[in-house]
Design an enzyme around this catalytic site. Structure first.
Site, PDB file in Angstrom:
ATOM      1  CG  HIS A 179     -61.496  -3.955  12.231  1.00  0.00           C
ATOM      2  ND1 HIS A 179     -62.327  -3.152  12.980  1.00  0.00           N
ATOM      3  CD2 HIS A 179     -60.719  -3.111  11.521  1.00  0.00           C
ATOM      4  CE1 HIS A 179     -62.051  -1.891  12.738  1.00  0.00           C
ATOM      5  NE2 HIS A 179     -61.084  -1.818  11.839  1.00  0.00           N
ATOM      6  CG  ASP A 216     -62.638  -5.164  16.538  1.00  0.00           C
ATOM      7  OD1 ASP A 216     -62.398  -5.370  15.335  1.00  0.00           O
ATOM      8  OD2 ASP A 216     -61.757  -4.816  17.347  1.00  0.00           O
ATOM      9  CD  GLU A 259     -57.654  -2.383  13.553  1.00  0.00           C
ATOM     10  OE1 GLU A 259     -56.655  -1.754  13.174  1.00  0.00           O
ATOM     11  OE2 GLU A 259     -58.621  -1.829  14.110  1.00  0.00           O
ATOM     12  CD  GLU A 294     -58.274  -0.201   9.510  1.00  0.00           C
ATOM     13  OE1 GLU A 294     -58.891   0.843   9.828  1.00  0.00           O
ATOM     14  OE2 GLU A 294     -58.263  -1.221  10.221  1.00  0.00           O
TER      15      GLU A 294
END
Length: 375
Positions: A66, A68, A133, A162
């Protein structure tokens, strides 16, 4: 300055507070297009997403992530502006450095290096990138996966970037996540004067024994991959603020983080059985953020372990701890899913940072993973 560090800084400099993308995806798509990918924007609502693929044959290896980031908070608390990347003492500072623009940069440079060496690699490389996300996650990865499923396009392996590491880079790989099931419970009583309790019905008094039973309940014992399911009350509210008024309603928010030993339907049933046993008058609203998922073994996990040994020189540990991730939307398609990224010590904090050397090592791990799976 290395290509990975330069790209990470370029991404951090774009203030992509969720659900904004601020041009991050355009930058990534340009780099991928130059490698022979065919990026496809798949935007829904206020969310920008893209799917990009190089190759038309299987197996399909996908990098997922992601662009964001969470809000930076008070900027005067940062040592340097959160969207002006800064390097100090071997650390790259900026919002999103660890979660997860550093990973995105490493993915791109790893892919560039791999394609340069193996232009005719086996199978396909894909990217699934969203700007939703860190927010509600309703128009991001979940929608892209729905689109791919509708047209029969499958991923075999998915690596989510992540921040999984704890003490040193790649010491932990997440091979699953617990499910998250939230609830809003409203217990109804009758408001009245505290001096005349016989004319009222206090929902706090009525609900407390049931809540105590829920707190004490053993939901399961977990298994070799998951700890036992947990129940946590996150908020309780009742009353008008006056000391002499019996409240008419009690509102309770709680959440389950649950293992593969149970289901969200079973948890709902057990909770409502307890509430009914205490003869409460209530309304209840459930919100499933995602079921648990697990990749217990397989080619992706084997390759990840080997890549980490080859690049870092030590073995990794498997974990399913932590919150939810977009892997919960991808795993139900049948793909093997792992999470592997930088240290998570500073994520969502003021002065978020990632090690400059860690970025280079992460890119090499990702490249080695591609070599092991697609050559």
């Amino acid at each position: 300055m290395s290509a990975t560090l330069e790209l990470a800084m370029a991404l951090i400099s774009r203030p992509s507070v969720t659900p904004e993308d601020a041009g991050c995806q355009a930058l990534m798509m340009d780099r991928l297009s130059a490698l022979g990918f065919d990026p496809e924007p798949l935007n829904f609502g206020d969310t920008q997403n893209f799917w990009a693929r190089r190759g038309r044959q299987g197996p399909v290896f996908c990098f997922a992530g992601h662009t964001d980031v969470v809000p930076p908070g008070p900027e005067d608390a940062w040592h340097s502006p959160p969207f002006e990347p800064s390097i100090r003492d071997g650390q790259l500072y900026g919002r999103g450095a660890a979660d997860m623009k550093g990973s995105l940069a490493a993915m791109i440079t790893a892919t560039e290096a791999f394609v340069s060496k193996h232009p005719d690699h086996k199978g396909s490389i894909a990217y699934l990138i969203t700007s939703d996300e860190e927010g509600p996650a309703t128009h991001g990865t979940v929608k892209v996966v729905e689109t791919l499923e509708q047209r029969g396009e499958k991923m075999d392996w998915c690596l989510v970037g992540e921040p999984s590491s704890t003490q040193r880079l790649a010491d932990v790989v997440k091979n699953g996540r617990r499910g998250s099931h939230g609830c809003r419970l409203r217990v109804k009583g009758i408001q009245g004067h505290v001096a005349y309790p016989h004319l009222a019905r206090n929902p706090v008094h009525e609900a407390l024994p049931a809540l105590a039973e829920l707190v004490a309940e053993e939901w399961d014992q977990g298994n070799e991959f998951f700890p036992p399911t947990t129940f946590q009350i996150s908020n309780i509210h009742a009353g008008t603020g006056a000391t002499n008024v019996i409240p008419g309603t009690l509102e309770v928010l709680f959440n389950f983080r649950f293992s593969t030993e149970t289901t969200h339907q079973a948890l709902e049933q057990r909770v409502e059985e307890i509430l009914n046993r205490h003869d409460l008058d209530y309304d209840i609203e459930w919100t499933l953020s995602g079921p648990p998922f697990l990749t217990p073994g397989g080619a992706l996990l084997d390759a990840a372990r080997q890549a980490i040994r080859d690049i870092m020189g030590y073995a990794t540990e498997l974990s399913t701890s932590g919150g939810t991730s977009d892997g919960r939307f991808i795993a139900p398609t049948g793909a093997q899913v792992l999470e592997l990224g930088p240290l998570n010590a500073t994520i969502h904090k003021v002065n978020e940072c990632v090690g400059v050397e860690d970025l280079e090592h992460l890119s090499r791990i990702y490249e080695r993973l591609l070599e092991l799976l697609l050559t």
